[in-house]
Motif scaffolding. Structure first.
Motif, PDB file in Angstrom:
ATOM      1  N   ARG A   1      -7.571   9.763 -27.899  1.00  0.00           N
ATOM      2  CA  ARG A   1      -7.994   9.102 -26.670  1.00  0.00           C
ATOM      3  C   ARG A   1      -8.637  10.109 -25.725  1.00  0.00           C
TER       4      ARG A   1
ATOM      5  N   GLU B   1      -1.426   3.017 -15.466  1.00  0.00           N
ATOM      6  CA  GLU B   1      -1.492   2.442 -16.804  1.00  0.00           C
ATOM      7  C   GLU B   1      -0.086   2.188 -17.341  1.00  0.00           C
TER       8      GLU B   1
ATOM      9  N   ARG C   1       1.858   1.943 -21.148  1.00  0.00           N
ATOM     10  CA  ARG C   1       1.777   2.107 -22.597  1.00  0.00           C
ATOM     11  C   ARG C   1       2.880   1.281 -23.252  1.00  0.00           C
TER      12      ARG C   1
END
Length: 505
Positions: free
Chosen positions: A265, A276, A278
């Motif tokens: 990534r 974010e 995950r």
């Protein structure tokens, strides 16, 4: 008395495997369900448990041998042959002391059969905790495989004494999940239950592959020196092979870096990373991703398009829908027309209903129609077996029933296997046009789309007609362009004039 150890079912379209590792040698004592050997296929690794307790006798298939399904692997001599009267009393204690504690009235909760080609599952959630009272057949936990969710009921009434496989842990078919005590109060040890088979050397709570453990011992590596790419960091045999080869290329390598399947990534700004989330992919989503990518890598996939005027079917439904529902107890939908139209077209172009097996083509004298269904957890494809023999009402009933059970996660493995052709309806989500991806090993999939009024020329006049784009993705290795176009034209003709279906035209 001797018992045969044979190759188990390896999964759909898999007929042989290679004996990778034997964990026991002739003369070793073995317990029920103790792992004897590991088989490798071109898709998965399969561990073979001992069917009985006893002594491993002759090993028929050595490491490196190729074996077929149901082939003989070894023989196990069961104990007590000379003392038959006491055999029954000795066997339980020798086979698996933890399997049944008659004195304390304990009952084991085991992982049920997970279906063909499925050897392990993840514990998704426990509905009870140690110390809770449970009734027989009351749901204790839910397991998640790469295809379906499986609920595990209590085999007996009592108290949940201890949980051996915590949420998130991976368990094998036939493995032990928990213990139910017949007493009124759970054992004090219940609160100290640990995840099954922890890795003591590394402090991780993930069981590494047996073949990986053996190879690490041979190479003199510790689990800390190997980066696991299996579920939850489980170390696989391939990971050990990579770690063993790494020193030659990098004598003083830094701590191992995971080798992802895709490109790493790109760097993310710190403020963006903080916003974010995950989330680990579910087994179902991982399987969907792998199968779709395999289809693109394996098949020579091509898509051809056409469009159909849905006015004829809409008029027919409008005229007969009330009578149809009153008689059959189910609404007349569009899907039954598409299933019938595809069955007729497949009869004329059988290669779209066939599959490739090595250098052979398998033509099928039946239609097992897969109908793609979107669920909260991902796409599943229940199969209408022998759809070519079904009437409109039976098709509608079966699709409605399987669609509901798919969304509830109640489909069995058998109901999602063996399809020969698939229909995917993206139109229910508003899709105007798309190119569906094949569902291996099938050679064809039809994509339905949104019905939208468009200006069409009819009898020299421009009129608004309810049109639908149709897309047929097919494997060009077995289906030629002429066959694909002919199939789609026949489907179009049947949809635009439904009377052709009744007259088998």
């Amino acid at each position: 008395m001797s018992t045969e150890v044979r190759v188990p079912t390896l999964g759909e379209s898999v007929s042989e495997a290679t004996v990778a590792t034997w964990f026991k040698k002739p003369g070793d004592a073995v317990a029920v369900d103790e792992m004897l050997c590991e088989l490798e296929t071109d898709k998965v690794t399969v561990e073979v448990p001992s069917p009985v307790a006893g002594t491993l006798g002759e090993i028929v298939a050595q490491e490196g041998d190729t074996v077929g399904v149901d082939a003989l692997l070894a023989m196990i001599s069961e104990p007590g042959a000379a003392a038959t009267p006491s055999e029954a009393a000795k066997a339980p204690a020798k086979a698996a002391p933890e399997a049944q504690d008659d004195a304390g009235g304990n009952v084991d909760v085991m992982v049920p059969a997970l279906g063909e080609s499925v050897s392990e599952a993840t514990v998704a959630s426990w509905f009870k905790k140690p110390g809770d009272a449970v009734e027989q057949d009351e749901m204790l936990c839910e397991l998640e495989t790469d295809k379906v969710s499986v609920e595990v009921p209590a085999p007996a009434s009592g108290v949940l004494a201890e949980i051996l496989a915590e949420e998130g842990s991976t368990v094998a078919a036939g493995g032990k999940l928990a213990v139910i005590s017949g007493g009124a109060v759970a054992s004090g040890a219940s609160g100290t239950a640990a995840p099954a088979a922890p890795s003591s050397s590394s402090g991780r709570d993930v069981e590494d592959a047996p073949s990986a453990k053996k190879l690490m011992a041979e190479k003199g590596l510790s689990p800390d020196q190997v980066t696991g790419t299996g579920r939850d960091g489980r170390i696989m045999k391939e990971d050990v092979q990579k770690a063993a080869a790494a020193p030659a290329a990098q004598p003083a390598a830094a701590p191992a870096v995971p080798t992802p399947a895709a490109a790493p990534r790109a760097p993310v700004a710190a403020d963006d990373a903080a916003r974010e989330e995950r989330v680990k992919m579910t087994r179902l989503r991982q399987t969907i991703a792998r199968r779709l990518k395999d289809a693109q890598n394996t098949a020579a996939m091509l898509t051809t398009y056409n469009e159909a005027d849905m006015g004829g079917i809409m008029d027919l439904r409008k005229e007969y829908k009330d009578q149809f529902e009153k008689k059959h107890g189910v609404k007349m939908g569009f899907m039954s027309f598409f299933v019938k139209a595809c069955c007729h077209a497949l009869n004329e172009v059988p290669e779209v209903n066939a599959e490739i097996d090595g250098t052979d083509v398998i033509y099928k004298n039946y239609v097992h129609m897969g109908v793609a269904v979107g669920t909260p957890n991902g796409l599943v494809v229940p199969v209408l077996r022998d759809a070519h023999q079904m009437g409109f009402a039976e098709i509608e009933k079966r699709i409605a029933e399987m669609g509901k059970r798919a969304r509830d996660g109640k489909l069995s493995m058998a109901e999602m296997q063996g399809g020969s052709f698939t229909i995917s309806n993206g139109g229910v989500y508003g899709s105007l046009m798309s190119s569906p991806i094949l569902n291996p090993p099938q050679s064809g999939i039809l994509g339905m789309h949104k019905i939208q009024e468009r200006p069409m020329v009819v009898g020299g006049q421009i009129v608004a007609r309810p049109m639908m784009y149709l897309a047929l993705s097919y494997d060009h290795r077995i289906v030629d362009g002429k066959g694909a176009v002919t199939f789609l034209v026949r489907v179009k003709e049947a949809l635009e004039d439904p009377r052709r279906l009744l007259m088998d035209l």
